[in-house]
Write an enzyme that holds these catalytic residues in place. Structure first.
Site, PDB file in Angstrom:
ATOM      1  N   ASP A  70       6.858   6.515  25.589  1.00  0.00           N
ATOM      2  CA  ASP A  70       6.105   7.551  24.887  1.00  0.00           C
ATOM      3  C   ASP A  70       4.642   7.130  24.640  1.00  0.00           C
ATOM      4  O   ASP A  70       4.363   5.954  24.423  1.00  0.00           O
ATOM      5  CB  ASP A  70       6.805   7.766  23.533  1.00  0.00           C
ATOM      6  CG  ASP A  70       6.398   9.047  22.865  1.00  0.00           C
ATOM      7  OD1 ASP A  70       5.475   9.707  23.361  1.00  0.00           O
ATOM      8  OD2 ASP A  70       7.014   9.386  21.828  1.00  0.00           O
ATOM      9  N   ARG A  77      10.585  15.536  13.394  1.00  0.00           N
ATOM     10  CA  ARG A  77       9.680  14.571  14.040  1.00  0.00           C
ATOM     11  C   ARG A  77       8.360  15.263  14.416  1.00  0.00           C
ATOM     12  O   ARG A  77       7.830  15.058  15.505  1.00  0.00           O
ATOM     13  CB  ARG A  77      10.332  13.985  15.297  1.00  0.00           C
ATOM     14  CG  ARG A  77       9.876  12.557  15.586  1.00  0.00           C
ATOM     15  CD  ARG A  77      10.229  12.077  16.977  1.00  0.00           C
ATOM     16  NE  ARG A  77       9.911  10.660  17.113  1.00  0.00           N
ATOM     17  CZ  ARG A  77       9.658  10.061  18.247  1.00  0.00           C
ATOM     18  NH1 ARG A  77       9.694  10.707  19.389  1.00  0.00           N
ATOM     19  NH2 ARG A  77       9.375   8.788  18.290  1.00  0.00           N
ATOM     20  N   ASP A 134      13.715  12.251  27.535  1.00  0.00           N
ATOM     21  CA  ASP A 134      14.091  12.143  26.128  1.00  0.00           C
ATOM     22  C   ASP A 134      14.253  13.534  25.504  1.00  0.00           C
ATOM     23  O   ASP A 134      13.813  14.553  26.067  1.00  0.00           O
ATOM     24  CB  ASP A 134      12.985  11.353  25.405  1.00  0.00           C
ATOM     25  CG  ASP A 134      13.480  10.621  24.172  1.00  0.00           C
ATOM     26  OD1 ASP A 134      14.562  10.940  23.689  1.00  0.00           O
ATOM     27  OD2 ASP A 134      12.750   9.730  23.686  1.00  0.00           O
ATOM     28  N   MET A 135      14.818  13.599  24.317  1.00  0.00           N
ATOM     29  CA  MET A 135      15.021  14.856  23.579  1.00  0.00           C
ATOM     30  C   MET A 135      15.291  14.468  22.141  1.00  0.00           C
ATOM     31  O   MET A 135      16.346  13.931  21.843  1.00  0.00           O
ATOM     32  CB  MET A 135      16.232  15.573  24.184  1.00  0.00           C
ATOM     33  CG  MET A 135      16.418  17.022  23.901  1.00  0.00           C
ATOM     34  SD  MET A 135      16.631  17.413  22.168  1.00  0.00           S
ATOM     35  CE  MET A 135      16.901  19.134  22.270  1.00  0.00           C
ATOM     36  N   ASN A 136      14.315  14.689  21.254  1.00  0.00           N
ATOM     37  CA  ASN A 136      14.376  14.037  19.955  1.00  0.00           C
ATOM     38  C   ASN A 136      14.633  14.912  18.734  1.00  0.00           C
ATOM     39  O   ASN A 136      14.237  14.536  17.628  1.00  0.00           O
ATOM     40  CB  ASN A 136      13.092  13.235  19.736  1.00  0.00           C
ATOM     41  CG  ASN A 136      13.126  11.938  20.517  1.00  0.00           C
ATOM     42  OD1 ASN A 136      13.997  11.120  20.307  1.00  0.00           O
ATOM     43  ND2 ASN A 136      12.205  11.760  21.446  1.00  0.00           N
ATOM     44  N   ASP A 159      19.189   3.890  20.253  1.00  0.00           N
ATOM     45  CA  ASP A 159      17.934   3.232  19.885  1.00  0.00           C
ATOM     46  C   ASP A 159      18.198   1.912  19.180  1.00  0.00           C
ATOM     47  O   ASP A 159      17.295   1.107  19.001  1.00  0.00           O
ATOM     48  CB  ASP A 159      17.117   4.130  18.939  1.00  0.00           C
ATOM     49  CG  ASP A 159      16.343   5.180  19.715  1.00  0.00           C
ATOM     50  OD1 ASP A 159      16.255   5.060  20.945  1.00  0.00           O
ATOM     51  OD2 ASP A 159      15.825   6.121  19.086  1.00  0.00           O
TER      52      ASP A 159
HETATM   53  C1  DGJ Z   1      13.521   8.025  21.294  1.00  0.00           C
HETATM   54  C2  DGJ Z   1      14.061   7.122  22.342  1.00  0.00           C
HETATM   55  O1  DGJ Z   1      15.424   6.925  22.179  1.00  0.00           O
HETATM   56  C3  DGJ Z   1      13.302   5.815  22.338  1.00  0.00           C
HETATM   57  O2  DGJ Z   1      13.852   4.932  23.257  1.00  0.00           O
HETATM   58  C4  DGJ Z   1      11.849   6.093  22.626  1.00  0.00           C
HETATM   59  O3  DGJ Z   1      11.718   6.583  23.933  1.00  0.00           O
HETATM   60  C5  DGJ Z   1      11.296   7.081  21.614  1.00  0.00           C
HETATM   61  N1  DGJ Z   1      12.110   8.259  21.511  1.00  0.00           N
HETATM   62  C6  DGJ Z   1       9.898   7.474  21.985  1.00  0.00           C
HETATM   63  O4  DGJ Z   1       9.413   8.466  21.204  1.00  0.00           O
END
Ligand code: DGJ
Length: 728
Positions: free
Chosen positions: A362, A438, A473-475, A543
């Protein structure tokens, strides 16, 4: 082998180690008769005799609740949880689907867009299609059963076809549903949370309906879309085990209803929560797949088959059977604070240690100095990378490393050029606040113009930078799931349309970049499922890179998913999440138990640590084929024992890798027990030359073995890797 016995009115699906039996009752109800150990001719005759008697009685005198049903409809006198529910044009919610006909097809039909387990050759699988009809409304329900006989796996899905003249609403439609016989049923589930995904929990079921589910639009940290049920106590070797894994990555549901007579109904598929799908005349709705696995020999047997199935039939494309590169990711090393030179410095140290791929995580785009901005602006940040992505990629390639890039396509930051230009592109409802998580909003992936934009901008970045690997990714979970374009009666379709949009973009990028290795990720492991694995041949497990926590996460993840697909990285200590410091050896052995990588600024490590790391990397390269393409068996459960241990066995059974971890110190006076290995050839002699050990596979598997260093382990966290080799 799938057969239909016309005189008995029953379908028989024979896996190598199970029989699945369905019967059509005299009035056309579909009944579940058996799923379990293969039946002898006498046992089959007895079972059919009893069923016939019961089936006739039920139709004339008593409720359908006395039957074990297959894909039960709603509206009659079976008031257990139905597999599906429809709202017809006239407002009634009563359906009656009765048996109409069947087909037995070679291989597996093409079900159109979305994830699907594969059967390239017709002899790899066979499919039974049973057609049920609701004559009143001219509706057709196609139940598909694809049998993978060698793996003892049945893959099910359902298609509802509207052959009538008026639209109806689907309120619920499972992919699979069946009633299992009375037993003291137990259930194993895999709940968790961020940085603590998939913690295995097992308990007896009680009367009532248990819903395992996600309502978050992703398969979720909170519960993995995989569950096991056992008709009594089971362990790694003993007991019958039934597994249900959904190949879907959005809102899913597994219902387990223990009825008063101790029969167990399982419904598995899309979540009916907030779901309503309008099905116009002439249209069909295709459910996602449910992978159902059976083992008569405990959890080991089930995982063995599921692992091979995932590797051979779910994961596909260029990377399916290629060794996965050992990567170095800069996330824990730099977070958002990096520049070209810093990255190159880390990459150079990685190359010296023997790593193969450098991944820029990121922060490379827009003005993203923290997590509050720029998602959606997939253009390089020249302040950090003045030579652009291509300049960095060329330098990384110049070091002899492959180059990888992080993206989060489904998101938009309100502070971004994209949001300024298209504030309506995120999921939202008019007049409602848009809630952030986030600091980001979710793009409406159901909209083709959104996907086209992402395909264009991200595709361009990947192409220009000659990218070899992508971390997708997907947060965050979905909220305010609304769309101003859909008509009011279609808002309940949006979760599923979103998901199908995500799959569409994944498929298009796979097609455009067939040799690029994609790794799925969702705030760690919130989208660890068979749906993602169809497109992305590996997934970031969590993570949490703490060596001790990872033992439990990887242990539980292995029940359904093979180590090949589990991203496992060594990071610096103290750990960035738990602040714990595990030894480098421990962290390395944990990472070696999966798809190995490093996630640290190793330029800051002492020369001795870098040397030790290089030794582990060299070792992993040697053993990689066994870890990634061998068979895996759990040996000791860290929840019940003071050790965790597992073994990988090469496909030819000539080599085996035993990993042992002393997760808690033995209590004073406690005798350490030996460990029984698995997967070896009984009459083969295995050696570990350095230890002077020589023993037959039989002895190692039946009598067990206690390595000297574990007899009186010094300190709490002793760990070892033992490499057994056949002596001829
Ligand atoms: C969540 C991911 O699981 C991490 O490994 C990392 O890529 C962060 N997002 C970056 O924002």
């Amino acid at each position: 082998m799938i057969t239909f016995d016309k005189t008995q009115g029953c379908f028989q699906l024979e896996g190598d180690g199970f029989t699945y039996l369905l019967g059509v009752s005299p009035n056309g109800d579909l009944h579940h008769l058996h799923w379990g150990k293969p039946l002898s001719t006498a046992a089959l005759k007895k079972l059919l005799g009893e069923w016939k008697k019961r089936a006739v009685e039920t139709e004339h005198h008593v409720s359908r609740e006395f039957q074990r049903r297959e894909f039960p409809d709603f509206g009659h006198n079976d008031l257990r949880t139905p597999a599906f529910q429809l709202e017809h044009a006239d407002g009634y919610r009563i359906s009656e689907f009765l048996y109409d006909s069947f087909q037995i097809l070679p291989g597996k039909p093409d079900f159109g867009p979305g994830p699907s387990s594969r059967a390239e050759e017709a002899d790899q699988a066979q499919t039974l299609k049973i057609i049920l009809k609701d004559k009143l409304h001219k509706l057709e329900l196609d139940l598909y059963y694809t049998l993978y006989p060698q793996r003892n796996i049945l893959v099910r899905r359902t298609i509802l076809r509207n052959r009538g003249s008026r639209a109806l609403s689907i309120l619920k439609l499972a992919s699979a549903s069946l009633d299992l016989p009375p037993a003291p049923w137990r259930l194993v589930r895999f709940p968790g949370r961020w940085a603590k995904e998939r913690q295995m929990k097992e308990a007896a079921l009680q009367e009532g309906t248990l819903r395992l589910e996600s309502r978050r639009g992703i398969s979720s940290h909170e519960m993995n879309p995989f569950a096991l049920v056992t008709p009594g106590e089971a362990d790694e070797e003993r007991g019958e085990v039934y597994g249900f894994a959904l190949a879907t990555s959005g809102n899913w549901l597994i219902e387990a209803e223990l009825f008063r007579d101790q029969t167990l109904r399982i419904n598995a598929g899309l979540n009916d929560f907030n779901f309503k799908w309008s099905l116009a005349p002439g249209k069909a709705f295709v459910s996602p797949e449910c992978v159902m696995a059976y083992s008569a020999s405990g959890f080991s047997g089930l995982s063995f088959n599921l692992h091979r199935f995932v590797r051979e039939r779910v994961v596909g494309g260029f990377w399916q059977s290629r060794p996965r590169p050992m990567l170095l990711n800069n996330w824990e090393a730099t977070y958002f604070k990096f520049n070209h030179d810093k990255l190159l410095q880390i990459a150079r140290a990685g190359k010296e240690a023997g790593l193969e791929l450098f991944v820029l995580d990121d922060g490379w785009f827009g003005r993203r100095d923290d997590d509050t901005t720029s998602l959606g602006d997939w253009f390089v940040d020249k302040r950090k990378l003045p030579k652009g992505l291509r300049g960095l990629s060329d330098d990384i390639h110049g070091l002899g490393l492959k180059f990888g890039l992080w993206i989060e396509p489904e998101m938009v930051s309100p502070k971004s050029l994209l949001y300024q230009k298209h504030p309506d592109w995120c999921l939202h409802a008019p007049g409602r606040r848009r809630r952030m998580a986030r600091s980001q909003l979710v793009l409406d992936m159901s909209r083709p113009e959104v996907r086209d934009y992402l395909f264009g901008t991200i595709g361009k970045a990947l192409e220009e930078a000659r990218v070899d690997y992508v971390k997708w990714d997907m947060n965050r979970s979905l909220s305010e799931v609304g769309n101003e374009i859909l008509t009011p009666n279609r808002q309940g379709e949006l979760y599923f349309r979103y998901l199908m949009g995500v799959y569409d973009l994944m498929a298009r990028l796979n097609q455009r970049f067939p040799k690029v290795l994609f790794e799925g990720c969702s705030g760690g492991g919130a989208r660890f499922d068979l749906g993602v694995l169809h497109y992305h041949p590996q997934i970031w497990t969590s993570d949490n890179t703490d060596g001790l926590d990872r033992i439990f996460i990887q242990y539980a993840t292995s029940f359904a998913y093979p180590p090949l697909v589990m991203g496992a990285h060594i990071s610096s200590v103290p750990n960035h999440i738990t602040h714990r410091s595990m030894s480098l050896k421990w962290r390395a052995l944990v990472a070696m138990s999966g798809n190995f990588g490093v996630e640290a600024d190793i330029t800051k490590w002492k020369p001795s640590e870098r040397k030790e790391l290089a030794d582990y990397i060299r070792l992993y390269k040697e053993i990689r084929p066994i870890i990634q393409f061998g068979d895996f068996y759990r040996l000791e459960n860290p929840h019940h024992s003071n050790r965790a241990s597992w073994i990988f066995v090469s496909p030819d059974q000539k080599e085996a890798l035993l990993f042992m971890f002393q997760v808690t110190p033995p209590r004073k006076g406690e005798k350490q027990t030996g460990i029984k290995l698995k997967g070896l050839k009984a009459n083969q002699t295995y050696e570990i030359k350095e230890l002077g050990l020589k023993a037959s596979g039989r002895k190692l598997m039946e009598d067990g073995w206690l390595p000297k260093s574990f007899k009186h382990p010094k300190g709490s966290y002793h760990c070892e890797l033992f490499h057994f080799k056949a002596n001829n």
